[in-house]
Design a protein around this motif. Structure first.
Motif, PDB file in Angstrom:
ATOM      1  N   LEU A   1       0.837  -1.199   0.000  1.00 45.31           N
ATOM      2  CA  LEU A   1       0.000   0.000   0.000  1.00 45.31           C
ATOM      3  C   LEU A   1       0.874   1.252   0.000  1.00 45.31           C
ATOM      4  CD1 LEU A   1      -2.763  -1.129   2.498  1.00 45.31           C
ATOM      5  CD2 LEU A   1      -2.469  -1.648   0.088  1.00 45.31           C
ATOM      6  N   THR A   2       0.475   2.232  -0.799  1.00 46.63           N
ATOM      7  CA  THR A   2       1.257   3.470  -0.859  1.00 46.63           C
ATOM      8  C   THR A   2       0.975   4.302   0.399  1.00 46.63           C
ATOM      9  OG1 THR A   2      -0.539   4.658  -1.943  1.00 46.63           O
ATOM     10  CG2 THR A   2       1.077   3.620  -3.385  1.00 46.63           C
ATOM     11  N   PRO A   3       1.890   5.219   0.742  1.00 41.27           N
ATOM     12  CA  PRO A   3       1.634   6.084   1.903  1.00 41.27           C
ATOM     13  C   PRO A   3       0.291   6.814   1.763  1.00 41.27           C
ATOM     14  CG  PRO A   3       3.914   6.307   1.184  1.00 41.27           C
ATOM     15  CD  PRO A   3       3.230   5.428   0.171  1.00 41.27           C
ATOM     16  N   SER A   4      -0.082   7.235   0.566  1.00 43.18           N
ATOM     17  CA  SER A   4      -1.340   7.994   0.424  1.00 43.18           C
ATOM     18  C   SER A   4      -2.556   7.101   0.694  1.00 43.18           C
ATOM     19  CB  SER A   4      -1.423   8.694  -0.935  1.00 43.18           C
ATOM     20  OG  SER A   4      -2.009   7.869  -1.903  1.00 43.18           O
ATOM     21  N   THR A   5      -2.482   5.840   0.306  1.00 42.99           N
ATOM     22  CA  THR A   5      -3.607   4.934   0.577  1.00 42.99           C
ATOM     23  C   THR A   5      -3.683   4.611   2.066  1.00 42.99           C
ATOM     24  OG1 THR A   5      -3.565   4.003  -1.627  1.00 42.99           O
ATOM     25  CG2 THR A   5      -4.484   2.595   0.096  1.00 42.99           C
ATOM     26  N   ARG A   6      -2.514   4.417   2.700  1.00 42.33           N
ATOM     27  CA  ARG A   6      -2.521   4.149   4.148  1.00 42.33           C
ATOM     28  C   ARG A   6      -3.077   5.368   4.880  1.00 42.33           C
ATOM     29  NH1 ARG A   6       2.298   2.857   6.747  1.00 42.33           N
ATOM     30  NH2 ARG A   6       1.154   1.566   8.213  1.00 42.33           N
ATOM     31  N   GLU A   7      -2.739   6.537   4.387  1.00 42.31           N
ATOM     32  CA  GLU A   7      -3.238   7.787   4.974  1.00 42.31           C
ATOM     33  C   GLU A   7      -4.768   7.867   4.824  1.00 42.31           C
ATOM     34  OE1 GLU A   7      -1.533  10.199   6.539  1.00 42.31           O
ATOM     35  OE2 GLU A   7      -3.264  11.563   6.678  1.00 42.31           O
ATOM     36  N   ALA A   8      -5.251   7.577   3.599  1.00 42.78           N
ATOM     37  CA  ALA A   8      -6.704   7.672   3.340  1.00 42.78           C
ATOM     38  C   ALA A   8      -7.487   6.675   4.182  1.00 42.78           C
ATOM     39  CB  ALA A   8      -6.975   7.450   1.850  1.00 42.78           C
ATOM     40  N   ASN A   9      -6.881   5.521   4.479  1.00 37.42           N
ATOM     41  CA  ASN A   9      -7.620   4.480   5.193  1.00 37.42           C
ATOM     42  C   ASN A   9      -7.361   4.471   6.690  1.00 37.42           C
ATOM     43  OD1 ASN A   9      -8.647   3.828   2.762  1.00 37.42           O
ATOM     44  ND2 ASN A   9      -7.590   1.884   2.528  1.00 37.42           N
ATOM     45  N   LYS A  10      -6.522   5.387   7.183  1.00 36.28           N
ATOM     46  CA  LYS A  10      -6.163   5.326   8.611  1.00 36.28           C
ATOM     47  C   LYS A  10      -7.327   5.731   9.512  1.00 36.28           C
ATOM     48  CE  LYS A  10      -4.169   9.798   9.699  1.00 36.28           C
ATOM     49  NZ  LYS A  10      -2.992  10.636   9.718  1.00 36.28           N
ATOM     50  N   ARG A  11      -8.351   6.390   8.910  1.00 36.16           N
ATOM     51  CA  ARG A  11      -9.494   6.788   9.724  1.00 36.16           C
ATOM     52  C   ARG A  11     -10.225   5.592  10.346  1.00 36.16           C
ATOM     53  NH1 ARG A  11     -11.092   6.824   4.351  1.00 36.16           N
ATOM     54  NH2 ARG A  11     -13.263   6.313   3.866  1.00 36.16           N
ATOM     55  N   PHE A  12     -10.004   4.400   9.790  1.00 36.44           N
ATOM     56  CA  PHE A  12     -10.670   3.221  10.331  1.00 36.44           C
ATOM     57  C   PHE A  12      -9.870   2.551  11.453  1.00 36.44           C
ATOM     58  CE2 PHE A  12     -12.066   3.480   5.828  1.00 36.44           C
ATOM     59  CZ  PHE A  12     -13.405   3.755   6.074  1.00 36.44           C
ATOM     60  N   PHE A  13      -8.666   3.060  11.730  1.00 32.77           N
ATOM     61  CA  PHE A  13      -7.786   2.427  12.715  1.00 32.77           C
ATOM     62  C   PHE A  13      -7.520   3.390  13.874  1.00 32.77           C
ATOM     63  CE2 PHE A  13      -7.148   0.338   8.754  1.00 32.77           C
ATOM     64  CZ  PHE A  13      -6.910  -0.989   9.063  1.00 32.77           C
ATOM     65  N   GLU A  14      -7.224   2.821  15.056  1.00 31.51           N
ATOM     66  CA  GLU A  14      -6.960   3.693  16.211  1.00 31.51           C
ATOM     67  C   GLU A  14      -5.615   4.400  16.084  1.00 31.51           C
ATOM     68  OE1 GLU A  14      -7.484   1.884  20.038  1.00 31.51           O
ATOM     69  OE2 GLU A  14      -9.583   1.408  19.537  1.00 31.51           O
ATOM     70  N   LYS A  15      -4.599   3.628  15.709  1.00 31.24           N
ATOM     71  CA  LYS A  15      -3.261   4.231  15.583  1.00 31.24           C
ATOM     72  C   LYS A  15      -2.749   4.099  14.154  1.00 31.24           C
ATOM     73  CE  LYS A  15      -1.867   2.843  20.222  1.00 31.24           C
ATOM     74  NZ  LYS A  15      -1.562   1.517  20.734  1.00 31.24           N
ATOM     75  N   ASP A  16      -1.991   5.112  13.705  1.00 33.16           N
ATOM     76  CA  ASP A  16      -1.468   5.098  12.333  1.00 33.16           C
ATOM     77  C   ASP A  16      -0.699   3.811  12.031  1.00 33.16           C
ATOM     78  OD1 ASP A  16      -2.422   7.604  12.532  1.00 33.16           O
ATOM     79  OD2 ASP A  16      -0.590   8.613  11.843  1.00 33.16           O
ATOM     80  N   GLU A  17       0.113   3.368  13.034  1.00 31.91           N
ATOM     81  CA  GLU A  17       0.967   2.201  12.761  1.00 31.91           C
ATOM     82  C   GLU A  17       0.167   0.894  12.655  1.00 31.91           C
ATOM     83  OE1 GLU A  17       1.288   4.357  15.240  1.00 31.91           O
ATOM     84  OE2 GLU A  17       1.693   3.378  17.153  1.00 31.91           O
ATOM     85  N   GLU A  18      -1.129   0.953  13.001  1.00 33.24           N
ATOM     86  CA  GLU A  18      -1.956  -0.257  12.871  1.00 33.24           C
ATOM     87  C   GLU A  18      -2.426  -0.477  11.424  1.00 33.24           C
ATOM     88  OE1 GLU A  18      -5.230   0.112  15.601  1.00 33.24           O
ATOM     89  OE2 GLU A  18      -3.928  -0.078  17.337  1.00 33.24           O
ATOM     90  N   VAL A  19      -2.318   0.563  10.598  1.00 29.24           N
ATOM     91  CA  VAL A  19      -2.784   0.420   9.209  1.00 29.24           C
ATOM     92  C   VAL A  19      -1.854  -0.561   8.485  1.00 29.24           C
ATOM     93  CG1 VAL A  19      -3.406   1.630   7.075  1.00 29.24           C
ATOM     94  CG2 VAL A  19      -3.478   2.854   9.267  1.00 29.24           C
TER      95      VAL A  19
END
Ligand code: GLP
Length: 233
Positions: free
Chosen positions: A149-167
């Motif tokens: 996953l690209t950084p931009s996709t991980r960024e877009a989908n991080k709203r579903f996770f509690e912590k960024d590193e969990e994506v």
């Protein structure tokens, strides 16, 4: 590619639902499903439709690697909650994100797709033009594969996770060629945040730089937008 621009996401969902209704009435056998926030309203309408889907098989586009079906952020969990627990589908398939050998899992999944050719595929688009988890640069000939996953996709989908590193950093996704094999495709995109990606998909060159632009080559693709997503067309 047929482009439909609706005033609101609700109206766009209504248009997509009408197509679904007609195809269900016409003996649709295999439905291709997507996750994300875009199809939520459509799934709500389908799960309350009262349709008998006991002859319908579903296949999903993708799943995160490392998330089990009981993890609330997994796409397996999403599908159970939004659709599967309300309906009597014949079979429901998603890639197994916990497979010991992800490569083998991709081959198994591609075989499932061969045995269940998709009649109607629902798609969303990532802000960078991705479909499924086929990020920019992915070959149009790709089959089901492991995607970084690209950084931009991980960024877009991080709203579903509690912590960024969990994506998760990887996913198993149907490839672009696997997606294009569907007989008919409905692409939904809502909101201004998708407007750049939508412009490239609809008006840009057909290029791996915008994976969704490949839909210009599909004979039966619908792009159903609200005004926000269509604002740069
Ligand atoms: C994720 C999924 C895609 C989905 C996209 C857009 O990355 N893998 O299948 O289409 O996000 O999501 P949303 O509808 O939440 O904007």
């Amino acid at each position: 590619m047929n482009v439909l621009i609706c005033k609101t996401a609700e109206e766009a969902t209504e248009q997509a639902y009408d197509i679904f209704k007609r195809r269900f009435g016409n003996g649709l056998k295999t439905l291709g499903l997507a996750t994300g926030s875009t199809p939520l309203k459509l799934y709500e309408k389908i799960r309350t439709s009262g349709w008998d889907v006991s002859h319908v098989t579903t296949v999903n586009l993708d799943e995160y690697i490392g998330l089990s079906p009981d993890s609330p952020q997994s796409y397996n969990y999403y599908m159970q909650e939004e659709l599967f627990k309300y309906m009597n589908f014949k079979n429901t398939y998603l890639p197994n994100g916990m497979a010991e050998d992800p490569q083998e899992e991709c081959e198994r999944y591609e075989q499932i797709l061969k045995e269940n050719p998709v009649d109607l595929q629902i798609l969303g688009i990532g802000p960078n033009g991705h479909i499924g988890f086929n990020e920019p640069g992915t070959s149009f000939h790709s089959l089901t594969h492991v995607a970084e996953l690209t950084p931009s996709t991980r960024e877009a989908n991080k709203r579903f996770f509690e912590k960024d590193e969990e994506v998760p950093t990887k996913a198993i996704t149907m490839g672009i060629s696997s997606i294009m094999a569907a007989k008919e495709i409905i692409m939904l995109a809502f909101g201004e945040g998708k407007a750049d990606a939508v412009r490239k998909m609809v008006e840009g060159p057909v290029s791996v730089d915008c994976p969704a632009s490949v839909l210009q080559k599909h004979e039966h693709a619908w792009v159903i937008l609200d005004e926000g997503a269509a604002e740069k067309l």
